[in-house]
Design a protein around this motif. Structure first.
Motif, mmCIF file in Angstrom:
data_model
loop_
_atom_site.group_PDB
_atom_site.id
_atom_site.type_symbol
_atom_site.label_atom_id
_atom_site.label_comp_id
_atom_site.label_asym_id
_atom_site.label_seq_id
_atom_site.Cartn_x
_atom_site.Cartn_y
_atom_site.Cartn_z
ATOM 1 N N VAL A 11 0.849 -1.195 0.000
ATOM 2 C CA VAL A 11 0.000 0.000 0.000
ATOM 3 C C VAL A 11 0.888 1.251 0.000
ATOM 4 C CG1 VAL A 11 -1.759 1.300 1.268
ATOM 5 C CG2 VAL A 11 -1.929 -1.182 1.097
ATOM 6 N N GLU A 12 1.939 1.232 0.818
ATOM 7 C CA GLU A 12 2.875 2.362 0.829
ATOM 8 C C GLU A 12 3.482 2.566 -0.555
ATOM 9 O OE1 GLU A 12 4.724 2.588 5.300
ATOM 10 O OE2 GLU A 12 5.448 0.965 4.008
ATOM 11 N N GLY A 13 3.876 1.487 -1.210
ATOM 12 C CA GLY A 13 4.467 1.588 -2.541
ATOM 13 C C GLY A 13 3.500 2.107 -3.584
ATOM 14 N N ARG A 14 2.259 1.676 -3.516
ATOM 15 C CA ARG A 14 1.259 2.113 -4.498
ATOM 16 C C ARG A 14 0.843 3.563 -4.301
ATOM 17 N NH1 ARG A 14 -3.442 -1.878 -6.445
ATOM 18 N NH2 ARG A 14 -2.155 -3.590 -7.161
ATOM 19 N N THR A 15 0.739 3.981 -3.037
ATOM 20 C CA THR A 15 0.212 5.319 -2.769
ATOM 21 C C THR A 15 1.291 6.377 -2.613
ATOM 22 O OG1 THR A 15 0.206 4.989 -0.372
ATOM 23 C CG2 THR A 15 -1.802 4.363 -1.586
ATOM 24 N N LEU A 28 -9.343 9.683 9.894
ATOM 25 C CA LEU A 28 -10.145 10.803 9.405
ATOM 26 C C LEU A 28 -11.248 10.357 8.438
ATOM 27 C CD1 LEU A 28 -7.269 13.361 8.739
ATOM 28 C CD2 LEU A 28 -8.956 13.435 10.599
ATOM 29 N N GLY A 29 -11.292 9.061 8.135
ATOM 30 C CA GLY A 29 -12.288 8.547 7.191
ATOM 31 C C GLY A 29 -11.956 8.860 5.751
ATOM 32 N N GLN A 30 -10.677 9.117 5.453
ATOM 33 C CA GLN A 30 -10.266 9.512 4.113
ATOM 34 C C GLN A 30 -9.474 8.437 3.376
ATOM 35 O OE1 GLN A 30 -8.175 13.207 4.599
ATOM 36 N NE2 GLN A 30 -9.931 14.213 5.525
ATOM 37 N N PHE A 31 -9.328 7.274 3.982
ATOM 38 C CA PHE A 31 -8.621 6.152 3.353
ATOM 39 C C PHE A 31 -9.295 4.877 3.840
ATOM 40 C CE2 PHE A 31 -5.178 3.158 2.472
ATOM 41 C CZ PHE A 31 -4.701 3.640 1.255
ATOM 42 N N PRO A 32 -9.406 3.868 2.975
ATOM 43 C CA PRO A 32 -10.090 2.641 3.398
ATOM 44 C C PRO A 32 -9.322 1.928 4.507
ATOM 45 C CG PRO A 32 -9.093 2.348 1.233
ATOM 46 C CD PRO A 32 -8.949 3.795 1.582
ATOM 47 N N GLU A 48 -10.103 -1.327 -3.357
ATOM 48 C CA GLU A 48 -10.377 -0.162 -2.519
ATOM 49 C C GLU A 48 -9.238 0.848 -2.586
ATOM 50 O OE1 GLU A 48 -11.542 -1.276 1.441
ATOM 51 O OE2 GLU A 48 -13.141 -2.581 0.703
ATOM 52 N N VAL A 49 -8.010 0.359 -2.651
ATOM 53 C CA VAL A 49 -6.861 1.257 -2.798
ATOM 54 C C VAL A 49 -6.904 1.909 -4.188
ATOM 55 C CG1 VAL A 49 -4.341 1.414 -2.852
ATOM 56 C CG2 VAL A 49 -5.469 -0.032 -1.142
ATOM 57 N N ASP A 50 -7.242 1.130 -5.210
ATOM 58 C CA ASP A 50 -7.366 1.677 -6.564
ATOM 59 C C ASP A 50 -8.438 2.761 -6.622
ATOM 60 O OD1 ASP A 50 -5.413 -0.119 -7.420
ATOM 61 O OD2 ASP A 50 -6.880 -1.537 -8.246
ATOM 62 N N ASP A 51 -9.577 2.526 -5.958
ATOM 63 C CA ASP A 51 -10.658 3.520 -5.932
ATOM 64 C C ASP A 51 -10.196 4.802 -5.234
ATOM 65 O OD1 ASP A 51 -12.329 1.722 -7.210
ATOM 66 O OD2 ASP A 51 -13.418 1.163 -5.381
ATOM 67 N N TRP A 52 -9.460 4.664 -4.131
ATOM 68 C CA TRP A 52 -8.941 5.833 -3.416
ATOM 69 C C TRP A 52 -8.015 6.626 -4.340
ATOM 70 C CZ3 TRP A 52 -4.014 7.454 -2.227
ATOM 71 C CH2 TRP A 52 -3.936 8.554 -1.361
ATOM 72 N N GLN A 53 -7.138 5.925 -5.054
ATOM 73 C CA GLN A 53 -6.227 6.612 -5.980
ATOM 74 C C GLN A 53 -7.011 7.343 -7.067
ATOM 75 O OE1 GLN A 53 -3.813 3.041 -6.763
ATOM 76 N NE2 GLN A 53 -2.043 4.310 -6.211
ATOM 77 N N ARG A 55 -10.022 8.560 -6.865
ATOM 78 C CA ARG A 55 -10.650 9.748 -6.262
ATOM 79 C C ARG A 55 -9.640 10.885 -6.112
ATOM 80 N NH1 ARG A 55 -12.967 5.849 -3.064
ATOM 81 N NH2 ARG A 55 -11.705 6.395 -1.256
ATOM 82 N N GLN A 56 -8.389 10.559 -5.791
ATOM 83 C CA GLN A 56 -7.355 11.579 -5.680
ATOM 84 C C GLN A 56 -7.131 12.248 -7.034
ATOM 85 O OE1 GLN A 56 -6.354 12.333 -2.474
ATOM 86 N NE2 GLN A 56 -7.933 10.779 -2.237
ATOM 87 N N LEU A 57 -7.084 11.445 -8.086
ATOM 88 C CA LEU A 57 -6.914 11.989 -9.431
ATOM 89 C C LEU A 57 -8.118 12.821 -9.846
ATOM 90 C CD1 LEU A 57 -5.374 8.887 -11.227
ATOM 91 C CD2 LEU A 57 -4.221 11.055 -10.722
ATOM 92 N N ASP A 58 -9.316 12.337 -9.535
ATOM 93 C CA ASP A 58 -10.528 13.072 -9.889
ATOM 94 C C ASP A 58 -10.563 14.429 -9.183
ATOM 95 O OD1 ASP A 58 -11.262 10.909 -11.442
ATOM 96 O OD2 ASP A 58 -12.737 10.136 -9.991
ATOM 97 N N THR A 59 -10.152 14.452 -7.919
ATOM 98 C CA THR A 59 -10.114 15.701 -7.154
ATOM 99 C C THR A 59 -9.116 16.674 -7.773
ATOM 100 O OG1 THR A 59 -10.743 14.559 -5.119
ATOM 101 C CG2 THR A 59 -9.681 16.696 -4.871
ATOM 102 N N ARG A 60 -7.945 16.165 -8.105
ATOM 103 C CA ARG A 60 -6.923 17.016 -8.729
ATOM 104 C C ARG A 60 -7.428 17.591 -10.049
ATOM 105 N NH1 ARG A 60 -1.847 14.588 -11.640
ATOM 106 N NH2 ARG A 60 -3.539 14.141 -13.040
ATOM 107 N N ASN A 61 -8.048 16.732 -10.861
ATOM 108 C CA ASN A 61 -8.520 17.172 -12.169
ATOM 109 C C ASN A 61 -9.685 18.153 -12.060
ATOM 110 O OD1 ASN A 61 -6.570 15.615 -13.413
ATOM 111 N ND2 ASN A 61 -7.913 13.854 -13.637
#
Length: 64
Positions: A11-15, A28-32, A48-53, A55-61
């Motif tokens: 997870v550390e490597g992916r994120t 904080l309820g911001q990561f699975p 779930e980690v893929d979905d979180w990633q 969402r991060q991209l969607d927020t940035r965009n």
């Protein structure tokens, strides 16, 4: 894509996040949160980690 269980180092490597940040975001309820595989082992479902990633991209965009 096949669902896999990711252990903390994966997870550390992916994120790009470290353990303390991951657990802070969970609180904080911001990561699975991880699931318990056994009394001494936890892991995150890869989707779930893929979905979180994503969402991060969607927020940035959305901001850009």
């Amino acid at each position: 894509m096949t669902r896999q269980f990711l252990r903390l180092p994966q997870v550390e490597g992916r994120t790009g996040l470290k353990k303390s940040t991951i657990y802070k975001l969970i609180a904080l309820g911001q990561f699975p949160p991880p699931i318990k595989l056994s009394p001494r082992a936890s892991a995150w479902p890869s989707d779930e980690v893929d979905d979180w990633q994503q969402r991060q991209l969607d927020t940035r965009n959305a901001v850009a």
